[in-house]
Scaffold this active site. Structure first.
Site, PDB file in Angstrom:
ATOM      1  N   SER A 265       0.823  -1.205   0.000  1.00 38.30           N
ATOM      2  CA  SER A 265       0.000   0.000   0.000  1.00 38.30           C
ATOM      3  C   SER A 265       0.860   1.261   0.000  1.00 38.30           C
ATOM      4  O   SER A 265       2.079   1.203   0.148  1.00 38.30           O
ATOM      5  CB  SER A 265      -0.893   0.016   1.234  1.00 38.30           C
ATOM      6  OG  SER A 265      -0.102   0.325   2.371  1.00 38.30           O
ATOM      7  N   LYS A 266       0.159   2.365  -0.132  1.00 44.34           N
ATOM      8  CA  LYS A 266       0.795   3.668  -0.108  1.00 44.34           C
ATOM      9  C   LYS A 266       1.563   3.868   1.199  1.00 44.34           C
ATOM     10  O   LYS A 266       2.619   4.492   1.237  1.00 44.34           O
ATOM     11  CB  LYS A 266      -0.328   4.689  -0.286  1.00 44.34           C
ATOM     12  CG  LYS A 266      -0.117   6.054   0.226  1.00 44.34           C
ATOM     13  CD  LYS A 266      -1.319   6.907  -0.160  1.00 44.34           C
ATOM     14  CE  LYS A 266      -1.830   7.699   1.040  1.00 44.34           C
ATOM     15  NZ  LYS A 266      -2.909   8.632   0.724  1.00 44.34           N
ATOM     16  N   ARG A 267       1.029   3.298   2.279  1.00 41.24           N
ATOM     17  CA  ARG A 267       1.705   3.436   3.576  1.00 41.24           C
ATOM     18  C   ARG A 267       3.106   2.804   3.552  1.00 41.24           C
ATOM     19  O   ARG A 267       4.032   3.285   4.203  1.00 41.24           O
ATOM     20  CB  ARG A 267       0.871   2.815   4.697  1.00 41.24           C
ATOM     21  CG  ARG A 267       0.311   3.884   5.638  1.00 41.24           C
ATOM     22  CD  ARG A 267      -0.757   3.345   6.534  1.00 41.24           C
ATOM     23  NE  ARG A 267      -1.950   2.993   5.780  1.00 41.24           N
ATOM     24  CZ  ARG A 267      -2.623   1.854   5.916  1.00 41.24           C
ATOM     25  NH1 ARG A 267      -2.220   0.936   6.752  1.00 41.24           N
ATOM     26  NH2 ARG A 267      -3.711   1.637   5.204  1.00 41.24           N
TER      27      ARG A 267
END
Ligand code: GLU
Length: 513
Positions: A265-267
């Site tokens: 994910s972006k995280r």
């Protein structure tokens, strides 16, 4: 006769596509090209609440950067234009109506409060997944429970309604996924999904199936997150009577975090600092999310890396140009298991592709970097520097970062090398070498430089190995780097001699005896 292959990439403009989306586009593209078929770009923007401005532009730029060119699509046009679903809005109504007329869909007038109430009640009764389904729908406000007059009165009065799919109570829905094989789902586990919203917009499910049918899509290649929707789509094909021309499905494996625990994910990008987006994007919280493009990845390395995230050719070969991928790609070789994201592999690919570039191509990348840094360089010198550095870097920007000494005389010297190799013997040789250089012609080839050095070494009876690092130190300030003789060739006679002179003076009191 086999149908001509037609595939589509159908993103929703809800933000930047991360590399999972670009991989879906790539697989569709490779399959289309291989089968001499058509690759379509369709924009699925029926959910206005999730619309993020700039997403469509971002996506098109990203595809362009990767060299994934649609044959038909929003900008290309084609026989099924328009390819943006919001522009097709009015066309979906008749299909919803067709399902209502055939008894496969119904009007539902429930308010948000009534729906919440229903869910709460089910939760209290310990129903794990409260659904609007064949059982619960019978106690709700819809055209299955209300009389025909009541329904008509509500519609005439302009009361908001949605249209829901009437999922059969007991049915086995089957589909043969090209990656996962046969999948069977009991219809009792499916929701009566909304097909048409109260604003008159179709939902993803209706628009997606109708468009795939109208656009004569033969294969639906998409991410695993759409697998739970697939049985619903199969039901829709059956209810529309389009089963015979239903596309084949291939659901691609998930992209996993580097440790394999959960979806990438972006995280992960924010946490580890590696890119998961093809190009840079600034999100709603003003986080600057790094992009592969801006980090200095070459598009050919990026797509080779992406192709291997979920597919392998079944051989040892790892480097594939786009044309080779088109030849070799096959849906049968797509893996079922999730693919772990490994940034080291991406870097490895970049390194390989940088090495394949000609010195001239690399110079074209280096020259603007030099210009931005305010450094003057002839093209010829940029070509030579690129050639010497290319085996030693992963990104084009590193050529400049690791080779500043080609343009600026060193002011500082690697302490470790000074301590170990800056000997009296070396200083004597260096002085003699600098003197000898001054007597040569202005431009020297690497071989000529070497001959001068060898002559000096012979005269003083010193082995080459004893002085090489001190010479490198004097000329570049560093303990390691590209081949030294060609480096001196690029720097030239006078610059090299003056650098040696300067180092001897600057490091004069640090000479080891
Ligand atoms: N609009 C969907 C998405 O955002 C398309 C899924 C599909 O390919 O059916 O990915």
């Amino acid at each position: 006769m086999e149908k001509k292959v037609r595939v589509r990439f159908a993103p929703s403009p809800t933000g930047p596509q991360h590399i999972g989306g670009i991989r879906t586009a790539l697989y569709n593209y490779l399959f289309a090209k291989q089968q001499k078929g058509t690759f379509i770009l369709r924009i699925e923007d029926t959910d206005q609440t999730r619309y993020v401005p700039g997403s469509e532009e971002y996506l098109k730029k990203a595809l362009h950067w990767c060299g994934i060119q649609p044959d038909e699509g929003v900008d290309e046009g084609g026989p099924h234009a328009p390819y943006r679903q919001s522009e097709r809005k009015d066309m979906y109504k008749q299909y919803a109506q067709q399902l209502i007329d055939a008894g496969h869909a119904y009007y539902s007038f429930d308010t948000e409060e009534e729906l919440n109430e229903m869910r709460e009640k089910l939760k209290e009764a310990r129903v794990a997944q409260p659904q609007y389904n064949s059982i619960t729908r019978m106690s709700m406000k819809n055209s299955l429970t209300l009389s025909e007059q009541e329904v008509k009165a509500k519609i005439d009065a302009g009361e908001p309604y949605v249209i829901r799919l009437k999922v059969p109570r007991k049915d086995e829905v089957r589909l043969n996924d090209m990656v996962r094989g046969w999948i069977m789902v009991q219809s009792s586990t499916l929701d009566d999904k909304v097909l048409m919203k109260s604003d008159g917009m179709p939902t993803y499910h209706l628009a997606n199936v109708v468009d795939d049918h109208l656009m004569e899509i033969t294969h639906v290649i998409r991410g695993e997150e759409w697998l739970p929707s697939a049985p619903l789509h199969v039901l829709l094909y059956q209810f529309f009577g389009w089963e015979a021309s239903m596309p084949q499905f291939a659901h691609l494996p998930l992209l996993l975090k580097p440790d394999g625990n959960g979806k990438l994910s972006k995280r992960d990008s924010l946490k580890h600092g590696f890119p998961v987006f093809p190009m840079e994007w600034v999100d709603e919280e003003n986080n600057k999310l790094p992009g592969f493009r801006e980090e200095g990845y070459l598009p050919e390395a990026f797509i080779n890396f992406l192709a291997f995230l979920g597919w392998n050719p079944g051989t040892e070969q790892e480097l594939f140009t786009k044309e080779e991928l088109v030849k070799t790609f096959s849906i049968a070789n797509i893996n079922k298991a999730g693919a772990r994201f490994d940034i080291h592999k991406a870097k490895w690919y970049n390194q390989q592709y940088l090495r394949l570039k000609s010195d001239e191509e690399l110079a074209d990348m280096l020259l603007p970097v030099l210009e931005r840094a305010g450094v003057k360089s002839s093209r010829e010198k940029a070509v030579q520097v690129s050639g010497l550095m290319k085996e030693r870097v992963t990104f084009p920007a590193e050529i400049w970062e690791n080779a500043k000494f080609f343009y600026e005389a060193p002011q500082r010297y690697d302490e470790k090398i000074v301590n170990k190799k800056w000997t009296e013997e070396a200083a004597i040789v260096l002085q003699a070498f600098a003197n000898a250089l001054k007597e040569q012609k202005v431009t020297l080839t690497a071989d000529e430089v070497k001959a001068v050095l060898e002559e000096v070494l012979n005269a003083l009876d010193v082995k080459m190995g004893k002085v090489m690092q001190a010479l490198r130190l004097a000329v570049t300030g560093e303990g390691s780097g590209p081949d030294l003789m060609p480096t001196i060739e690029v720097l030239g006679r006078d610059e090299t001699a003056s650098r040696i002179q300067y180092a001897l003076q600057k490091l004069g009191d640090q000479i080891k005896t």
